[in-house]
Design a protein around this motif. Structure first.
Motif, PDB file in Angstrom:
ATOM      1  N   ALA A 204       0.853  -1.200   0.000  1.00 39.09           N
ATOM      2  CA  ALA A 204       0.000   0.000   0.000  1.00 39.09           C
ATOM      3  C   ALA A 204       0.880   1.237   0.000  1.00 39.09           C
ATOM      4  O   ALA A 204       1.988   1.220   0.539  1.00 39.09           O
ATOM      5  CB  ALA A 204      -0.903   0.003   1.227  1.00 39.09           C
ATOM      6  N   CYS A 205       0.381   2.317  -0.621  1.00 41.50           N
ATOM      7  CA  CYS A 205       1.107   3.594  -0.642  1.00 41.50           C
ATOM      8  C   CYS A 205       0.230   4.666  -0.007  1.00 41.50           C
ATOM      9  O   CYS A 205      -0.926   4.844  -0.417  1.00 41.50           O
ATOM     10  CB  CYS A 205       1.413   4.009  -2.085  1.00 41.50           C
ATOM     11  N   GLY A 206       0.803   5.383   0.961  1.00 41.00           N
ATOM     12  CA  GLY A 206       0.030   6.401   1.682  1.00 41.00           C
ATOM     13  C   GLY A 206       0.467   7.807   1.321  1.00 41.00           C
ATOM     14  O   GLY A 206       1.627   8.043   0.949  1.00 41.00           O
ATOM     15  N   PHE A 207      -0.492   8.740   1.458  1.00 43.97           N
ATOM     16  CA  PHE A 207      -0.250  10.159   1.143  1.00 43.97           C
ATOM     17  C   PHE A 207      -0.964  10.999   2.199  1.00 43.97           C
ATOM     18  O   PHE A 207      -1.941  10.559   2.796  1.00 43.97           O
ATOM     19  CB  PHE A 207      -0.822  10.499  -0.246  1.00 43.97           C
ATOM     20  N   HIS A 208      -0.488  12.253   2.362  1.00 43.46           N
ATOM     21  CA  HIS A 208      -1.140  13.146   3.324  1.00 43.46           C
ATOM     22  C   HIS A 208      -2.478  13.663   2.800  1.00 43.46           C
ATOM     23  O   HIS A 208      -3.317  14.104   3.578  1.00 43.46           O
ATOM     24  CB  HIS A 208      -0.263  14.368   3.607  1.00 43.46           C
ATOM     25  N   ALA A 209      -2.644  13.710   1.470  1.00 39.63           N
ATOM     26  CA  ALA A 209      -3.873  14.310   0.926  1.00 39.63           C
ATOM     27  C   ALA A 209      -4.298  13.572  -0.337  1.00 39.63           C
ATOM     28  O   ALA A 209      -3.470  13.007  -1.065  1.00 39.63           O
ATOM     29  CB  ALA A 209      -3.628  15.790   0.611  1.00 39.63           C
ATOM     30  N   GLU A 395      -2.345  25.093  -1.961  1.00 42.64           N
ATOM     31  CA  GLU A 395      -1.512  24.018  -2.533  1.00 42.64           C
ATOM     32  C   GLU A 395      -0.817  23.193  -1.448  1.00 42.64           C
ATOM     33  O   GLU A 395       0.024  22.356  -1.756  1.00 42.64           O
ATOM     34  CB  GLU A 395      -0.449  24.612  -3.468  1.00 42.64           C
ATOM     35  N   ALA A 396      -1.119  23.455  -0.186  1.00 43.05           N
ATOM     36  CA  ALA A 396      -0.528  22.654   0.904  1.00 43.05           C
ATOM     37  C   ALA A 396      -1.516  21.565   1.283  1.00 43.05           C
ATOM     38  O   ALA A 396      -2.725  21.826   1.365  1.00 43.05           O
ATOM     39  CB  ALA A 396      -0.247  23.548   2.113  1.00 43.05           C
ATOM     40  N   GLY A 397      -1.003  20.355   1.543  1.00 46.60           N
ATOM     41  CA  GLY A 397      -1.888  19.270   1.968  1.00 46.60           C
ATOM     42  C   GLY A 397      -2.722  19.673   3.188  1.00 46.60           C
ATOM     43  O   GLY A 397      -3.888  19.276   3.317  1.00 46.60           O
ATOM     44  N   ALA A 398      -2.138  20.489   4.082  1.00 51.85           N
ATOM     45  CA  ALA A 398      -2.854  20.899   5.299  1.00 51.85           C
ATOM     46  C   ALA A 398      -4.118  21.698   4.967  1.00 51.85           C
ATOM     47  O   ALA A 398      -5.040  21.774   5.788  1.00 51.85           O
ATOM     48  CB  ALA A 398      -1.930  21.728   6.194  1.00 51.85           C
ATOM     49  N   TRP A 399      -4.156  22.297   3.773  1.00 48.58           N
ATOM     50  CA  TRP A 399      -5.333  23.066   3.383  1.00 48.58           C
ATOM     51  C   TRP A 399      -6.608  22.206   3.458  1.00 48.58           C
ATOM     52  O   TRP A 399      -7.670  22.672   3.865  1.00 48.58           O
ATOM     53  CB  TRP A 399      -5.151  23.637   1.969  1.00 48.58           C
ATOM     54  N   PHE A 400      -6.465  20.920   3.103  1.00 51.60           N
ATOM     55  CA  PHE A 400      -7.650  20.059   3.060  1.00 51.60           C
ATOM     56  C   PHE A 400      -8.189  19.778   4.458  1.00 51.60           C
ATOM     57  O   PHE A 400      -9.341  19.420   4.621  1.00 51.60           O
ATOM     58  CB  PHE A 400      -7.333  18.764   2.298  1.00 51.60           C
ATOM     59  N   GLU A 401      -7.354  19.967   5.480  1.00 46.83           N
ATOM     60  CA  GLU A 401      -7.837  19.782   6.857  1.00 46.83           C
ATOM     61  C   GLU A 401      -8.203  21.103   7.523  1.00 46.83           C
ATOM     62  O   GLU A 401      -9.076  21.162   8.371  1.00 46.83           O
ATOM     63  CB  GLU A 401      -6.740  19.136   7.710  1.00 46.83           C
ATOM     64  N   LEU A 402      -7.478  22.177   7.164  1.00 47.74           N
ATOM     65  CA  LEU A 402      -7.618  23.434   7.920  1.00 47.74           C
ATOM     66  C   LEU A 402      -8.331  24.528   7.126  1.00 47.74           C
ATOM     67  O   LEU A 402      -8.571  25.626   7.645  1.00 47.74           O
ATOM     68  CB  LEU A 402      -6.230  23.960   8.339  1.00 47.74           C
ATOM     69  N   GLY A 403      -8.635  24.231   5.869  1.00 47.48           N
ATOM     70  CA  GLY A 403      -9.103  25.266   4.939  1.00 47.48           C
ATOM     71  C   GLY A 403     -10.366  25.993   5.379  1.00 47.48           C
ATOM     72  O   GLY A 403     -10.570  27.154   5.029  1.00 47.48           O
ATOM     73  N   ASP A 404     -11.226  25.343   6.172  1.00 49.74           N
ATOM     74  CA  ASP A 404     -12.468  26.017   6.582  1.00 49.74           C
ATOM     75  C   ASP A 404     -12.187  27.206   7.496  1.00 49.74           C
ATOM     76  O   ASP A 404     -13.024  28.095   7.626  1.00 49.74           O
ATOM     77  CB  ASP A 404     -13.379  25.041   7.344  1.00 49.74           C
ATOM     78  N   TRP A 405     -11.020  27.207   8.163  1.00 51.12           N
ATOM     79  CA  TRP A 405     -10.757  28.255   9.155  1.00 51.12           C
ATOM     80  C   TRP A 405      -9.569  29.132   8.821  1.00 51.12           C
ATOM     81  O   TRP A 405      -9.323  30.136   9.482  1.00 51.12           O
ATOM     82  CB  TRP A 405     -10.560  27.628  10.539  1.00 51.12           C
ATOM     83  N   ALA A 406      -8.819  28.741   7.803  1.00 52.41           N
ATOM     84  CA  ALA A 406      -7.680  29.574   7.397  1.00 52.41           C
ATOM     85  C   ALA A 406      -8.147  30.536   6.313  1.00 52.41           C
ATOM     86  O   ALA A 406      -9.245  30.394   5.776  1.00 52.41           O
ATOM     87  CB  ALA A 406      -6.573  28.667   6.857  1.00 52.41           C
ATOM     88  N   ILE A 407      -7.287  31.514   5.982  1.00 54.06           N
ATOM     89  CA  ILE A 407      -7.582  32.386   4.845  1.00 54.06           C
ATOM     90  C   ILE A 407      -6.789  31.819   3.666  1.00 54.06           C
ATOM     91  O   ILE A 407      -5.558  31.782   3.708  1.00 54.06           O
ATOM     92  CB  ILE A 407      -7.155  33.837   5.145  1.00 54.06           C
ATOM     93  N   GLY A 408      -7.487  31.358   2.666  1.00 51.68           N
ATOM     94  CA  GLY A 408      -6.833  30.631   1.572  1.00 51.68           C
ATOM     95  C   GLY A 408      -6.204  31.567   0.550  1.00 51.68           C
ATOM     96  O   GLY A 408      -6.740  32.642   0.269  1.00 51.68           O
ATOM     97  N   ILE A 409      -5.065  31.161   0.010  1.00 53.06           N
ATOM     98  CA  ILE A 409      -4.436  31.959  -1.048  1.00 53.06           C
ATOM     99  C   ILE A 409      -3.934  31.066  -2.187  1.00 53.06           C
ATOM    100  O   ILE A 409      -3.565  29.911  -1.976  1.00 53.06           O
ATOM    101  CB  ILE A 409      -3.226  32.787  -0.537  1.00 53.06           C
ATOM    102  N   ASN A 410      -3.883  31.673  -3.356  1.00 55.60           N
ATOM    103  CA  ASN A 410      -3.142  31.113  -4.481  1.00 55.60           C
ATOM    104  C   ASN A 410      -1.698  31.579  -4.263  1.00 55.60           C
ATOM    105  O   ASN A 410      -1.427  32.779  -4.270  1.00 55.60           O
ATOM    106  CB  ASN A 410      -3.747  31.681  -5.774  1.00 55.60           C
TER     107      ASN A 410
END
Ligand code: G6P
Length: 462
Positions: A204-209, A395-410
């Motif tokens: 199996a191969c694992g990824f953060h996102a 573009e950070a994997g953490a965005w998928f976990e924290l994106g609801d509360w962070a201010i997102g940027i390109n």
């Protein structure tokens, strides 16, 4: 899970849990190695019966580990000594100079990569080093063990282990993004085939996102017609360890120093390796743009950048560091006043100093071009004491976990980044509190053991 008849664990990674240094009296002593990989893995495997196979990274590591494996806290650590020139080819030229650039979309395509005879020599050495790791794993792994291999340095060993030790259950965890199907074709086809087949050899191969697993599945289907088993599991910081460091006297001292720098002003903070993927240049350019377009913030906010030296054997990294330092000087010259230095930067390996900055920020800037996860975003959310806002690259994997509360940027859009910094600096107390509570809860929702258990569960279900 431990104690429930679980097969023995073998962890394999290029950088291991120990780094050897000279202490004040000149004796060689083991210390905890730096870097995100070890910070997440070590607390999860501590107190389990684990064999860890790793490189002896420095001359000192090679010397100190000549006597054989080292036993610490129930862990048995084997160091593979690789001859320095081979290590340079495997680590600098292929792992960092090629694969890191490939997966983070960093190639300056008019110039790099250069697939010439030097590159092919290095590629063959990279394959040989992977084979040496596979041989050591095959020699040391107990029958039926679960083998967890970490990161792009060692992705080839899956297919070899499957051949020589079919009794093992093998997992590969990829810490960086995985490149897209168009970008992967920058590499020659035999190298692509070897990379993909190596990874496909694991159970199996694992990824953060999810995004990175999807890219891998597409590249694999293109190269081999097969879609391998993947799983998604984001790593998590060791909250207990962070809290201990947060209260340590060195951290308190660093915090006092920081307050003397801030002198009541707001602080934008970043904590990163001196690294191209972290997008340092555009981060400072966004701050420059903020000061230009919104003069009310001149003298009222300081940008504190705590940077760690990284991969200084690579010319691209040294050139990047020069460019970053030059830009900081230029911005400071443009805006500084007798009482205020706009950007305060330090480049040194100092974790308590970073923890102090994470406790104190009003705004945390995390704007990587691409990042497998980004632990700093999570550490900041956990440690911050001022309901500070997090400006986070989508573009950070953490965005998928924290994106609801962070201010997102390109991360490429400098003006949008400076607008995001402005929003973060000027948001109401209510918005700050609600975002900070949300992001803290999301960052605290997993611990390193959850991540390790996901890796084990990918191949072992009692
Ligand atoms: C970062 C990356 C990891 C990688 C590590 C290697 O932490 O997120 O994916 O394994 O760097 O760092 P090193 O200092 O050993 O080159």
């Amino acid at each position: 899970m431990p104690g429930s008849g679980q097969p023995p664990l073998v962890v394999v990674s290029n950088r291991g849990p120990l780094a050897f240094r000279h202490d004040a009296s000149g004796n060689v002593v083991p210390t905890r190695a730096g870097g995100g990989l070890v910070a997440c893995l070590a607390p999860a495997v501590e107190h389990r019966d684990v064999t860890w196979i790793t490189s002896a990274v420095t001359e000192l590591d090679r010397d100190a580990t000549k006597g054989g494996p080292i036993d610490i806290d129930g862990m048995r650590i084997h160091h593979l000594a690789i001859e320095p020139e081979s290590y340079r080819q495997y680590y600098d030229v292929i792992a960092n100079g090629t694969l890191w650039f490939l997966h983070h979309n960093l190639f300056d395509l008019a110039r790099r990569p250069r697939i010439d005879h030097h590159w092919w020599n290095a590629w063959h050495t990279y394959c040989d080093v992977n084979e040496s790791f596979a041989a050591l794993v095959a020699q040391e792994a107990p029958k039926g063990a679960i083998v967890l291999v970490h990161d792009y340095h060692l992705g080839l060993i899956g297919s070899t282990l499957r051949e020589i030790r079919p009794d093992l259950r093998t997992v590969y965890f990829h810490h960086t993004p995985f490149t897209g199907r168009n970008t992967i074709s920058t590499l020659p086809m035999p190298a692509i085939q070897r990379l993909i087949e190596g990874m496909n050899g694991f159970d199996a191969c694992g990824f953060h996102a999810q995004a990175w697993a999807d890219n891998f599945a597409l590249c694999s289907a293109d190269a081999t017609g097969r879609v391998p088993a993947t799983f998604i599991s984001a790593a998590a910081p060791d909250i207990n360890e962070l809290r201990v460091v947060a209260q340590a006297p060195e951290t308190e001292e660093a915090l006092e120093h920081l307050e003397s720098v801030a002198r009541g002003r707001k602080l934008i903070v970043r904590v990163d390796r001196m690294e191209l993927s972290k997008n340092l240049l555009r981060g400072f350019l966004a701050f420059d743009d903020l000061l230009r377009r919104y003069p009310r913030w001149r003298e009222n906010v300081t940008f504190v950048a705590n940077l760690y030296p990284s991969r200084e054997g690579l010319v691209d990294y040294l050139a990047y560091r020069n460019e970053v330092e030059g830009l900081i000087d230029q911005i400071n010259e443009s805006w500084a006043t007798p009482d205020w230095q706009p950007i305060v930067v330090s480049v040194q390996d100092d974790f308590p100093r970073s923890v102090a900055a994470l406790r104190r920020y009003d705004v945390l800037l995390v704007n990587p071009i691409r990042d497998g996860l980004n632990l700093v975003a999570k550490e900041g959310a956990i440690l911050n004491e001022r309901d500070g806002a997090v400006v986070l690259s989508r573009e950070a994997g953490a965005w998928f976990e924290l994106g609801d509360w962070a201010i997102g940027i390109n991360p490429f859009d400098i003006m949008a980044t400076s607008d995001a910094l402005l929003h973060a600096l000027e948001m109401s107390d209510e918005e700050k509190q609600s975002r900070a509570a949300g992001i803290r809860a999301a960052a605290e929702s997993r611990v390193p053991n959850d991540w390790l258990d996901d890796q084990i569960r990918a191949v072992w279900n009692p």
